[in-house]
Design an enzyme around this catalytic site. Structure first.
Site, mmCIF file in Angstrom:
data_model
loop_
_atom_site.group_PDB
_atom_site.id
_atom_site.type_symbol
_atom_site.label_atom_id
_atom_site.label_comp_id
_atom_site.label_asym_id
_atom_site.label_seq_id
_atom_site.Cartn_x
_atom_site.Cartn_y
_atom_site.Cartn_z
ATOM 1 C CG ASN A 270 -4.599 1.386 2.465
ATOM 2 O OD1 ASN A 270 -3.542 0.877 2.862
ATOM 3 N ND2 ASN A 270 -4.766 1.752 1.203
ATOM 4 N N GLY B 131 1.000 -7.555 -1.902
ATOM 5 C CA GLY B 131 2.448 -7.332 -1.947
ATOM 6 C C GLY B 131 3.171 -8.363 -1.091
ATOM 7 C CB CYS C 64 3.771 0.787 -0.218
ATOM 8 S SG CYS C 64 2.722 0.702 1.247
ATOM 9 C CB ILE D 188 -2.710 -2.387 5.100
ATOM 10 C CG1 ILE D 188 -4.137 -2.002 4.661
ATOM 11 C CG2 ILE D 188 -2.637 -3.850 5.521
ATOM 12 C CD1 ILE D 188 -5.176 -2.018 5.737
#
Lengths: 302, 271
Positions: free
Chosen positions: A66, A43, A127, A68
């Site tokens: 995750n 991304g 996300c 991140i």
């Protein structure tokens, strides 16, 4: 093994998913990007992002969580350092676009519009690991339609929207993205999840929560692809969620996807996408399927 | 850079080293070279539990009778390491490697090298000790553990160190063998007494590495630390194992490390 996602022709239906294949060149020795249907970039935001504090990943039963936090080098570095080499190698590249605000999505697209060798944009509106942008666009159909429309006005290139499994109404968000001008939908992003260290009485991840991926989410992803395909049979879908084998890929195609993305499997086996292409080819041969596209939406009810 | 490969390897031997640690030798289908500090990602089973491979520092690469084997030292801490401990000789596993960078092994000005290992941090330093002994580069090896039974492979450590004309210094937290206290304390006492080293190379638990970074800064000693961040992929794409550097960048330790000069790391490593 050729297929297509709308106007994007693919040599095979297997792509490397965003956030699992770096910027497309990190694994050239183990998994050459030009041998995949497509590669989806990490991304990209207008400026580099440092991401979340550690620990960022934790393994769970048949999966991993995750958080991140969209660490990335920024669109400029991608266009300067990675894209020319991907172009040279003949890789089909989809750019995953992320912004904390609507304008940031447009900035990333505007920068990429100056480049050749971008086959499609995939909007990351799902996300679960960032506080601004991302998931809030993916959870609000009206906002998603506006964002998609503004991106649609910014480019003539194919526009994919990556949907969140965490949205209250998946089909409503799918319809909103299509109404805003999306050419295809990618689904699913990770499932919001949590791991707890009982002895420490704390969440394992520094971020508290994260997104679950891997084989654990495959049944959810299949159900969601099938639901969206049933609601919007004309819209090309890209299936993602726990694809580990060629047979998994076939299942997503049967549910209605035109192609699949491989993500967490790459962490287990960097050459997984190539193996999955070969396995899917063997599956088709064994089943007497001449054209892999015969599988798309081919699910039969008793 | 040594080319990384994903190899089908076979368990060639396994030996217990302590109540919790064991050595495992994996025979590779083709010759392989690695440098001390590098690691491999091992698929410990073939199902989804564990899902991800496990990162293990390479303890040595042996070539005997035309067969190359990669040696690992493993501490049983979870499902992956337990599967490895139970794997029969002959079991086929996958090993992706060698990965990451290694220690700087060249001799330096200002004295021999100090190799500092804590607990299961020994493998890259035993590997380094044997390579350095072969090259005739002088070093002392500092080996620490919680208790006597967890001092790993002392005889091999002693043999390599003595071959290079160096000293093996052991310490245990409970004083059951060697000097009492942490291994960085043993190093500090010698530095304070005037012992000089060109460079310290270290691997061990975070508190040990932090203590070493502080010590290195106080004594103007170059130090290289092999960090053990939990890794997802080992090849720089999952960004799970990032380490913060002094310049603020977050870099994957599997790719830019696992060995970092202490001075390159964010300040919290030496505070």
């Amino acid at each position: 093994m050729a297929t297509s996602v709308g106007a994007v022709a693919l040599a095979n239906p297997v792509m490397a998913a965003s956030g699992t294949f770096g910027y497309g060149l990190d694994l050239i020795d183990l998994c050459p990007p030009e041998r995949l249907g497509a590669v989806v970039s990490k991304g990209l935001s207008p400026q580099p992002r440092p991401g979340n504090p550690t620990p960022r990943i934790v393994e769970t039963a048949a999966g991993m969580i995750n958080a991140i936090g969209l660490q990335n080098v920024g669109v400029e570095a991608f266009c300067r350092d990675a894209l020319p080499l991907l172009r040279e190698r003949g890789a089909v590249v989809a750019v995953n676009v992320f912004g904390a605000r609507m304008e940031e999505y447009l900035e990333v697209i505007a920068r990429c519009e100056r480049e050749t060798g971008v086959a499609a944009y995939e909007l990351n509106v799902s996300c679960p690991n960032v506080t601004a942008g991302g998931m809030e666009f993916g959870h609000d159909p009206a906002l998603l339609e506006t964002l998609t429309r503004r991106c649609r006005e910014a480019t003539g290139r194919p526009l994919w929207v990556k949907l969140s499994p965490n949205a209250p109404d998946l089909v409503a968000t799918a319809r909103a993205a299509v109404a805003g001008g999306a050419d295809a939908l990618t689904l699913i992003n990770t499932v919001r999840a949590m791991a707890i260290d009982a002895a420490a009485r704390r969440p394992v991840l520094a971020n508290g929560c994260g997104g679950l991926s891997g084989p654990a989410v495959k049944p959810i992803a299949l159900r969601m692809v099938w639901e969206v395909h049933r609601a919007l049979p004309e819209v090309p879908l890209v299936g993602i969620g726990g694809v580990e084998t060629g047979r998994d890929a076939a299942e997503f195609l049967l549910a209605g996807a035109s192609a699949v993305q491989v993500g967490t499997a790459i962490f287990r086996d960097p050459a997984a996408p190539l193996r999955i292409v070969a396995e899917l080819e063997r599956f088709c041969e064994a089943q007497g399927i001449a054209d892999v596209r015969e599988l798309i939406g081919g699910l039969q009810w008793r | 850079m040594i080319a990384r490969r994903d190899l089908a390897v076979r368990v060639a031997a396994r030996t217990d080293l302590s109540p919790t640690c064991f050595r495992i030798a994996l025979a590779t289908p083709e010759p392989l070279t690695a440098t001390p500090g590098q690691f491999g990602m091992v698929a410990c089973g073939d199902g989804f539990d564990p899902l991800l491979r496990r990162a293990f520092s390479i303890a040595g690469v042996a070539r005997r009778a035309g067969i190359t084997s990669v040696e690992l030292m493993v501490k049983e801490v979870g499902r992956g390491s337990a599967l490895l401990r139970r794997a029969c000789v002959g079991t086929e596993l996958r090993l992706l490697g060698p990965l990451g960078n290694g220690f700087t092994l060249s001799p330096g000005d200002g004295g021999p090298l100090a190799l500092v290992a804590g607990g299961i941090g020994l493998p890259p330093l035993l590997f380094a000790a044997e390579v350095l002994a072969g090259q005739g580069v002088a070093f002392d090896l500092y080996l620490g553990a919680a208790t006597a039974s967890e001092l790993l492979d002392v005889e091999r450590c002693r043999a390599a160190t003595e071959a290079a004309g160096g000293k093996l210094v052991c310490a245990t937290d409970d004083g059951s063998a060697g000097e009492a206290g942490v291994i960085t304390g043993a190093l500090e006492r010698r530095l304070t007494a005037g012992r000089r080293y060109a460079r310290a190379l270290a691997c061990g638990p975070d508190p040990m590495l932090r203590a070493l970074a502080r010590l290195a800064r106080a004594h103007g000693l170059d130090a290289e630390l092999s960090l053990e961040e939990p890794m997802g992929c080992g090849v720089g794409v999952c960004l799970g194992c990032v380490v913060e550097l002094a310049d603020g960048r977050m870099v994957p330790s599997c790719k830019e490390g696992p060995v970092f000069p202490a001075a390159r790391l964010a300040a919290r490593w030496s505070q």
